[in-house]
Motif scaffolding. Structure first.
Motif, mmCIF file in Angstrom:
data_model
loop_
_atom_site.group_PDB
_atom_site.id
_atom_site.type_symbol
_atom_site.label_atom_id
_atom_site.label_comp_id
_atom_site.label_asym_id
_atom_site.label_seq_id
_atom_site.Cartn_x
_atom_site.Cartn_y
_atom_site.Cartn_z
ATOM 1 N N CYS A 1 7.413 18.512 9.298
ATOM 2 C CA CYS A 1 6.679 17.326 8.869
ATOM 3 C C CYS A 1 7.126 16.919 7.478
ATOM 4 O O CYS A 1 7.369 17.779 6.623
ATOM 5 C CB CYS A 1 5.180 17.610 8.874
ATOM 6 S SG CYS A 1 4.156 16.129 8.817
ATOM 7 N N THR B 1 4.034 12.429 4.939
ATOM 8 C CA THR B 1 3.317 12.322 6.221
ATOM 9 C C THR B 1 2.166 13.311 6.253
ATOM 10 O O THR B 1 1.032 12.973 6.624
ATOM 11 C CB THR B 1 4.270 12.594 7.396
ATOM 12 O OG1 THR B 1 5.357 11.660 7.355
ATOM 13 C CG2 THR B 1 3.560 12.453 8.726
ATOM 14 N N ALA C 1 -0.850 12.409 4.198
ATOM 15 C CA ALA C 1 -1.641 11.295 4.730
ATOM 16 C C ALA C 1 -2.410 11.649 5.994
ATOM 17 O O ALA C 1 -3.229 10.855 6.471
ATOM 18 C CB ALA C 1 -0.712 10.110 5.016
ATOM 19 N N LEU C 2 -2.167 12.839 6.537
ATOM 20 C CA LEU C 2 -2.821 13.210 7.789
ATOM 21 C C LEU C 2 -4.301 13.503 7.558
ATOM 22 O O LEU C 2 -4.680 14.078 6.546
ATOM 23 C CB LEU C 2 -2.141 14.430 8.407
ATOM 24 C CG LEU C 2 -0.735 14.191 8.971
ATOM 25 C CD1 LEU C 2 -0.140 15.484 9.496
ATOM 26 C CD2 LEU C 2 -0.750 13.131 10.062
ATOM 27 N N THR D 1 5.794 12.984 12.659
ATOM 28 C CA THR D 1 6.277 11.870 11.849
ATOM 29 C C THR D 1 5.202 10.801 11.737
ATOM 30 O O THR D 1 4.063 10.982 12.150
ATOM 31 C CB THR D 1 7.539 11.242 12.486
ATOM 32 O OG1 THR D 1 7.151 10.582 13.702
ATOM 33 C CG2 THR D 1 8.589 12.284 12.795
ATOM 34 N N ASP D 2 5.600 9.641 11.205
ATOM 35 C CA ASP D 2 4.684 8.499 11.136
ATOM 36 C C ASP D 2 4.991 7.499 12.247
ATOM 37 O O ASP D 2 4.521 6.373 12.232
ATOM 38 C CB ASP D 2 4.760 7.826 9.763
ATOM 39 C CG ASP D 2 6.187 7.454 9.380
ATOM 40 O OD1 ASP D 2 7.117 7.697 10.188
ATOM 41 O OD2 ASP D 2 6.387 6.934 8.278
ATOM 42 N N SER E 1 3.533 11.406 16.580
ATOM 43 C CA SER E 1 2.812 10.871 15.428
ATOM 44 C C SER E 1 1.647 11.792 15.099
ATOM 45 O O SER E 1 0.844 12.126 15.978
ATOM 46 C CB SER E 1 2.290 9.463 15.734
ATOM 47 O OG SER E 1 1.380 9.058 14.736
ATOM 48 N N THR F 1 -0.987 11.159 13.540
ATOM 49 C CA THR F 1 -2.291 10.499 13.491
ATOM 50 C C THR F 1 -2.963 10.434 14.858
ATOM 51 O O THR F 1 -4.136 10.062 14.960
ATOM 52 C CB THR F 1 -2.155 9.066 12.935
ATOM 53 O OG1 THR F 1 -1.261 8.325 13.770
ATOM 54 C CG2 THR F 1 -1.612 9.090 11.513
#
Length: 268
Positions: A9, A13, A16-17, A180-181, A239, A241
């Protein structure tokens, strides 16, 4: 055989998780799954270099690394980013131990072929898996910053995707997960971008040649290909998120883009 996976990661990223991602990591660990994290930190490195007035540029997606740049890379990756990740994992109830590839000679490296134009950037020659095994056996999640070292003590900046692929191959894990994003490898179909559920090594080569895969995604997928040629049979790009993405990637698949050697080589 115990369940384990390597997760790569980017530092930005990870930062921001949301907390549920780290709580999921804790739940997986409690269920007997042993994660290993290899992280990057490109944006934080660029920001620090700019603030210090140190010039920085990229060659084919890799950071040109002078000795001054290398000092900052190590400071940001092995210091700030590594400890932020360890701290965030701890705040969510799991245990982690942070280190870089320099510690114990964990990641042995040599200069890349074009080192004359890119500086102290390294390829991995060996991973000391016994260090990682020892940390996991103590009940900690290893969190690894991708700095390598050679027999003469020279440090190298190693692309995090490449380092993660080498760690995954050495540990012989079934799946490597790249968080990743983006939701996976995208392809334009009928004017609309869609996530490819799976892609083979051959198809990746074709997509790089055609320009469908470009920029920072190129070293990511190339590292995955390197990894698949070793002990790993599947690499999943997801992702971070997405809700429950780690559990799905580890246990079920069917999320993000699975990179496989052949269609028959896909893990069920």
């Amino acid at each position: 055989m115990e369940k384990r996976f390597v997760m790569k990661c980017g530092g930005s990223t990870l930062a921001a998780l949301p907390d549920p991602f780290f709580q999921e990591l804790k739940e997986l660990q409690e269920a007997g799954v042993k994660p290993v994290i290899v992280h990057g930190g490109g944006p934080a490195i660029s920001e620090t270099l700019t603030s210090l007035g140190i010039p920085s540029e990229f060659v084919n997606g890799l950071r040109k690394t002078s000795n001054d740049v290398l000092d900052v890379v190590e400071m940001v990756l092995a210091g700030r980013i590594n400890k932020e990740i360890v701290r965030k994992i701890g705040l969510n109830g799991a245990q982690a131990l942070g280190l870089s590839g320099v510690d114990g000679g964990l990641i042995q490296a040599r200069p890349v072929a074009n080192s004359h134009e890119i500086g102290f950037v390294g390829d991995v020659t060996e991973v000391n898996a016994s260090i990682i095994e020892g940390i996991m056996n103590m009940g900690y999640i290893p969190v690894i910053a991708p700095i390598g070292i050679d027999g003469a003590g020279q440090r190298y900046n190693i692309n995090a995707d490449t380092a993660a692929g080498a760690v995954a191959s050495e540990l012989g894990v079934e799946r490597m997960i790249v968080v990743t994003d983006v939701p996976g490898i995208m392809k334009t179909v009928d004017g609309e971008k869609k996530v490819l559920p799976s892609v083979t090594v051959e198809e990746i080569d074709e997509m790089i040649q055609s320009g469908e895969i470009y920029g920072g995604m190129i070293p990511k997928v190339r590292a995955a290909v390197q990894c698949i040629q070793g002990a790993v049979s599947e690499v999943i790009i997801v992702s971070g998120t997405e809700s429950g993405v780690l559990t799905r990637a580890v246990t079920e698949g069917g999320v993000g883009t699975a990179i496989v050697k052949t269609r028959e080589g896909k893990v069920s």
